[in-house]
Design a protein around this motif. Structure first.
Motif, PDB file in Angstrom:
ATOM      1  N   THR A  17       0.826  -1.214   0.000  1.00 26.81           N
ATOM      2  CA  THR A  17       0.000   0.000   0.000  1.00 26.81           C
ATOM      3  C   THR A  17       0.850   1.248   0.000  1.00 26.81           C
ATOM      4  O   THR A  17       0.605   2.197  -0.757  1.00 26.81           O
ATOM      5  N   MET A  18       1.896   1.254   0.831  1.00 25.19           N
ATOM      6  CA  MET A  18       2.723   2.449   1.004  1.00 25.19           C
ATOM      7  C   MET A  18       3.436   2.853  -0.279  1.00 25.19           C
ATOM      8  O   MET A  18       3.792   4.025  -0.458  1.00 25.19           O
ATOM      9  N   SER A  19       3.674   1.899  -1.182  1.00 25.00           N
ATOM     10  CA  SER A  19       4.348   2.217  -2.449  1.00 25.00           C
ATOM     11  C   SER A  19       3.422   2.006  -3.638  1.00 25.00           C
ATOM     12  O   SER A  19       3.876   1.698  -4.744  1.00 25.00           O
ATOM     13  N   ALA A  20       2.131   2.222  -3.426  1.00 28.05           N
ATOM     14  CA  ALA A  20       1.177   2.086  -4.526  1.00 28.05           C
ATOM     15  C   ALA A  20       1.311   3.268  -5.483  1.00 28.05           C
ATOM     16  O   ALA A  20       1.482   4.412  -5.068  1.00 28.05           O
ATOM     17  N   GLY A  21       1.241   2.981  -6.762  1.00 27.27           N
ATOM     18  CA  GLY A  21       1.270   4.040  -7.766  1.00 27.27           C
ATOM     19  C   GLY A  21       2.659   4.352  -8.264  1.00 27.27           C
ATOM     20  O   GLY A  21       3.563   3.517  -8.253  1.00 27.27           O
ATOM     21  N   ALA A  22       2.860   5.597  -8.668  1.00 26.18           N
ATOM     22  CA  ALA A  22       4.099   6.019  -9.322  1.00 26.18           C
ATOM     23  C   ALA A  22       5.197   6.299  -8.291  1.00 26.18           C
ATOM     24  O   ALA A  22       4.939   6.862  -7.225  1.00 26.18           O
ATOM     25  N   ASP A  23       6.399   5.910  -8.630  1.00 25.82           N
ATOM     26  CA  ASP A  23       7.578   6.195  -7.814  1.00 25.82           C
ATOM     27  C   ASP A  23       7.980   7.654  -8.026  1.00 25.82           C
ATOM     28  O   ASP A  23       8.395   8.047  -9.117  1.00 25.82           O
ATOM     29  N   LEU A  24       7.878   8.459  -6.962  1.00 23.29           N
ATOM     30  CA  LEU A  24       8.181   9.885  -7.056  1.00 23.29           C
ATOM     31  C   LEU A  24       9.464  10.247  -6.318  1.00 23.29           C
ATOM     32  O   LEU A  24       9.710  11.420  -6.036  1.00 23.29           O
ATOM     33  N   THR A  25      10.281   9.260  -6.026  1.00 20.33           N
ATOM     34  CA  THR A  25      11.476   9.516  -5.218  1.00 20.33           C
ATOM     35  C   THR A  25      12.478  10.422  -5.927  1.00 20.33           C
ATOM     36  O   THR A  25      13.292  11.075  -5.266  1.00 20.33           O
ATOM     37  N   ALA A  26      12.431  10.471  -7.246  1.00 14.61           N
ATOM     38  CA  ALA A  26      13.397  11.300  -7.987  1.00 14.61           C
ATOM     39  C   ALA A  26      12.892  12.724  -8.221  1.00 14.61           C
ATOM     40  O   ALA A  26      13.639  13.565  -8.727  1.00 14.61           O
ATOM     41  N   VAL A  27      11.653  13.016  -7.865  1.00 14.97           N
ATOM     42  CA  VAL A  27      11.093  14.355  -8.077  1.00 14.97           C
ATOM     43  C   VAL A  27      11.716  15.326  -7.085  1.00 14.97           C
ATOM     44  O   VAL A  27      11.722  15.081  -5.874  1.00 14.97           O
ATOM     45  N   ARG A  28      12.229  16.449  -7.579  1.00 16.40           N
ATOM     46  CA  ARG A  28      12.928  17.391  -6.711  1.00 16.40           C
ATOM     47  C   ARG A  28      12.377  18.818  -6.769  1.00 16.40           C
ATOM     48  O   ARG A  28      12.753  19.643  -5.938  1.00 16.40           O
ATOM     49  N   THR A  29      11.483  19.127  -7.715  1.00 10.46           N
ATOM     50  CA  THR A  29      10.913  20.465  -7.789  1.00 10.46           C
ATOM     51  C   THR A  29       9.404  20.368  -7.977  1.00 10.46           C
ATOM     52  O   THR A  29       8.875  19.344  -8.438  1.00 10.46           O
ATOM     53  N   LEU A  30       8.714  21.459  -7.647  1.00  8.15           N
ATOM     54  CA  LEU A  30       7.262  21.485  -7.813  1.00  8.15           C
ATOM     55  C   LEU A  30       6.889  21.385  -9.286  1.00  8.15           C
ATOM     56  O   LEU A  30       5.905  20.716  -9.646  1.00  8.15           O
ATOM     57  N   ASP A  31       7.648  22.005 -10.167  1.00  9.14           N
ATOM     58  CA  ASP A  31       7.354  21.906 -11.599  1.00  9.14           C
ATOM     59  C   ASP A  31       7.470  20.461 -12.079  1.00  9.14           C
ATOM     60  O   ASP A  31       6.637  19.995 -12.879  1.00  9.14           O
ATOM     61  N   GLN A  32       8.505  19.742 -11.614  1.00 12.49           N
ATOM     62  CA  GLN A  32       8.638  18.340 -11.988  1.00 12.49           C
ATOM     63  C   GLN A  32       7.436  17.539 -11.494  1.00 12.49           C
ATOM     64  O   GLN A  32       6.926  16.670 -12.216  1.00 12.49           O
ATOM     65  N   LEU A  33       6.998  17.828 -10.288  1.00 10.88           N
ATOM     66  CA  LEU A  33       5.855  17.103  -9.738  1.00 10.88           C
ATOM     67  C   LEU A  33       4.594  17.373 -10.546  1.00 10.88           C
ATOM     68  O   LEU A  33       3.859  16.443 -10.900  1.00 10.88           O
ATOM     69  N   ARG A  34       4.327  18.603 -10.837  1.00  4.00           N
ATOM     70  CA  ARG A  34       3.118  18.947 -11.597  1.00  4.00           C
ATOM     71  C   ARG A  34       3.137  18.293 -12.976  1.00  4.00           C
ATOM     72  O   ARG A  34       2.121  17.779 -13.444  1.00  4.00           O
ATOM     73  N   GLU A  35       4.276  18.305 -13.617  1.00  5.54           N
ATOM     74  CA  GLU A  35       4.390  17.676 -14.929  1.00  5.54           C
ATOM     75  C   GLU A  35       4.130  16.174 -14.848  1.00  5.54           C
ATOM     76  O   GLU A  35       3.423  15.604 -15.684  1.00  5.54           O
ATOM     77  N   ARG A  36       4.692  15.538 -13.820  1.00  4.79           N
ATOM     78  CA  ARG A  36       4.503  14.092 -13.648  1.00  4.79           C
ATOM     79  C   ARG A  36       3.046  13.775 -13.337  1.00  4.79           C
ATOM     80  O   ARG A  36       2.488  12.809 -13.881  1.00  4.79           O
ATOM     81  N   LEU A  37       2.406  14.555 -12.483  1.00  4.80           N
ATOM     82  CA  LEU A  37       1.013  14.291 -12.132  1.00  4.80           C
ATOM     83  C   LEU A  37       0.097  14.484 -13.338  1.00  4.80           C
ATOM     84  O   LEU A  37      -0.865  13.718 -13.533  1.00  4.80           O
ATOM     85  N   ALA A  38       0.372  15.493 -14.146  1.00  2.00           N
ATOM     86  CA  ALA A  38      -0.437  15.704 -15.343  1.00  2.00           C
ATOM     87  C   ALA A  38      -0.326  14.507 -16.283  1.00  2.00           C
ATOM     88  O   ALA A  38      -1.328  14.059 -16.874  1.00  2.00           O
ATOM     89  N   GLN A  39       0.880  13.983 -16.425  1.00  2.00           N
ATOM     90  CA  GLN A  39       1.075  12.798 -17.263  1.00  2.00           C
ATOM     91  C   GLN A  39       0.308  11.604 -16.706  1.00  2.00           C
ATOM     92  O   GLN A  39      -0.377  10.881 -17.451  1.00  2.00           O
ATOM     93  N   LEU A  40       0.416  11.381 -15.392  1.00  2.37           N
ATOM     94  CA  LEU A  40      -0.271  10.255 -14.771  1.00  2.37           C
ATOM     95  C   LEU A  40      -1.783  10.396 -14.897  1.00  2.37           C
ATOM     96  O   LEU A  40      -2.496   9.403 -15.127  1.00  2.37           O
TER      97      LEU A  40
END
Length: 548
Positions: A79-102
């Motif tokens: 459960t704790m690692s369900a979904g996309a691995d976001l360990t390499a995300v380091r900026t808010l822009d990277q996160l937003r881009e990844r979430l939009a893709q997902l």
């Protein structure tokens, strides 16, 4: 030494690192019925080889006692690692881009992710309104790297009916903004009870998929040299899942499970935890109980002697800490060992005040006794007096070197360091000092918070930086430990911590749980150890992984 029988398994042409002071080195090991029956040179093969003996030639690779992860969540990680691995995300822009893709790729209107560090957000404070528009209305749950907090999208909060603060048996919290219309959730959910409000709405995998994922994960762990793990979570459902998974075939490694004892427990709950100590499978068993006295420094939920820079981390995860103390005393009276998550110095101090009067544990090599052996987990910041107390108490310290090397910056710019300030951050992860004070120190990963690769973790314990980053400055280099101490933390120490003198060493009569790796972990440079192949993993005398 004459042999009354032949061996089931012979491991030869090996550089055997026994961790047995009576015979530190050898070239061959014989195993019969899951037990080491001989350790020595070429003569071992002559004495024990039979027509049905399996012979494994290591070609000079190192053979050590099997590696055991002292703190892991393999079942909970489903459960704790369900979904996309976001360990390499380091900026808010990277996160937003990844979430939009997902969100674009989602087929069920859901987006899940894990391993996200809070430093991605301004001020280290996650907020849903910073990512909602990127999700296009999808329901989203992001589990933070500390595994003690999560970010729920506004759409998920609405679907879950979370429209304001909640009160729990613990001090978990739905973080809210103060508005003219009253408190409004920001989406940030601190600690387990709050996270559960969103977790229960997330899609659940079918049982067959959970069993398959668990077996695959355990297989990956065995392929990286692990023969066992101390599992630091559990409930009735997870124990049943383990049993069903083992019905499909032997597990690739041994698991010692400590189910949760959470705030709000009553006498019946404690009695159930005691009764669960009888639950066992072929390669798993319940052996202890896991409690948490505080949360995390990053989330402001640790228990520090003095508030952090944000005025947070000032108290226990239990609204009434004495309820924690009563539960521990009841478990101790029943002979049940406890492991307590204690990160802040205030939390560690309180737990020590509870445990020390119970007396020292029975030594692992003595006759069995009722006295439970208790443990402290994480111990992220410790002043000198607590280091001394732990060292003389007989209470085990369980530490995770990559929490320091991979999540903290040497320049103090990370959220953890900023919250603590220079003095307390400078007292972080004092593994070397604890060993010097006489403490038994077990090493582990805390998977999925950090990766379970024991080679990289032993390397990080020696370097105090990521082994893969030569340019990174070490964090607290004065706390680096030796290669032998790192290996001991993954072998002999986990065995002694649970009172099992027959493991964590290679000698006649020891359990045949063994790991073979391409270099000697006690002499190779840390980078060479991290890159060396694991060529053989043996559990109970049976190879569960090999590349030879």
């Amino acid at each position: 030494m004459s042999s009354p029988s032949t061996a089931d398994l012979l491991i030869v042409d090996a550089d055997v690192v026994t961790l047995d002071p009576a015979r530190p080195r050898a070239r061959a090991v014989a195993v019969s019925r899951g037990v080491v029956v001989d350790v020595g040179g070429d003569e071992v093969a002559e004495r024990w080889r039979g027509s049905r003996t399996e012979v494994v030639t290591l070609g000079g690779a190192a053979l050590t006692p099997g590696w055991v992860d002292g703190h892991s969540h393999p079942v909970g990680s489903l459960t704790m690692s369900a979904g996309a691995d976001l360990t390499a995300v380091r900026t808010l822009d990277q996160l937003r881009e990844r979430l939009a893709q997902l969100a674009r790729e989602s087929t069920d209107g859901w987006v899940q992710g894990w391993g996200l560090v809070p430093d991605v957000f301004p001020g280290g404070v996650p907020r849903a309104d910073l990512v909602d528009d990127a999700l296009g209305g999808a329901l989203c749950l992001l589990r933070m790297a500390d595994a003690h907090s999560a970010l729920a999208s506004t759409s998920l909060l609405r679907a879950a009916g979370v429209d304001g603060p909640r009160r729990f048996a613990s001090t978990a919290e739905v973080i809210c903004d103060a508005t003219a219309d009253g408190p409004r959730p920001t989406g940030f959910l601190l600690e387990w009870d709050a996270m559960a409000l969103a977790d229960r709405h997330a899609p659940s995998a079918p049982d067959a998929e959970l069993r398959s994922r668990l077996r695959s994960l355990l297989g990956d762990m065995a392929a990286q040299g692990l023969v066992g793990a101390h599992v630091m979570d559990g409930d009735a459902a997870s124990l049943d899942l383990l049993a069903r998974t083992e019905d499909d075939g032997d597990l690739p490694l041994r698991l010692r499970v400590a189910p949760f004892c959470m705030p709000g427990v009553d006498d019946d709950d404690v009695a159930q935890l005691v009764a669960w100590q009888e639950r066992t499978g072929r390669r798993w068993r319940v052996a202890g109980v896991k409690l948490m006295i505080d949360g995390t420094i990053d989330g402001g939920t640790a228990w520090l002697d003095h508030a952090d820079a944000n005025g947070e981390s000032t108290g226990s995860y239990w609204r009434d800490p004495q309820a924690y103390a009563r539960a521990v005393r009841a478990l101790d009276a029943a002979g049940v060992p406890t492991v307590t998550h204690a990160i802040g110095d205030g939390g560690v101090r309180f737990v020590m005040d509870v445990l020390e009067p119970l007396g020292p544990p029975v030594p692992a090599d003595s006759a069995p006794g009722r006295r439970a052996a208790h443990r402290l987990e994480h111990l992220e910041t410790l002043p000198d007096d607590l280091v001394t107390r732990i060292g003389r108490s007989g209470i085990t310290a369980s530490m995770q070197p990559t929490h320091c090397s991979h999540f903290v910056a040497a320049d103090g710019s990370d959220n953890w360091s900023v919250r603590l300030g220079p003095e307390r951050a400078g007292h972080g992860w004092r593994i070397r000092d604890l060993l010097g004070a006489g403490a038994l120190v077990v090493l582990g990963s805390d998977w999925p918070v950090a990766h379970f690769d024991a080679r990289a973790i032993m390397a990080a314990a020696q370097l105090r930086r990521p082994v893969e980053d030569d340019d990174a400055a070490p964090v607290g280099p004065d706390q680096a430990i030796s290669a032998v101490a790192a290996l001991t933390g993954y072998t002999r120490a986990p065995a002694l911590a649970v009172g099992d003198a027959a493991r964590g060493v290679i000698r006649v009569g020891a359990a045949a749980d063994l790991t073979a790796v391409g270099v000697d972990p006690t002499t190779a440079p840390p980078a060479d150890l991290a890159a060396a192949p694991v060529v053989l993993t043996v559990v109970g005398g049976a190879p569960v992984h090999r590349t030879l």
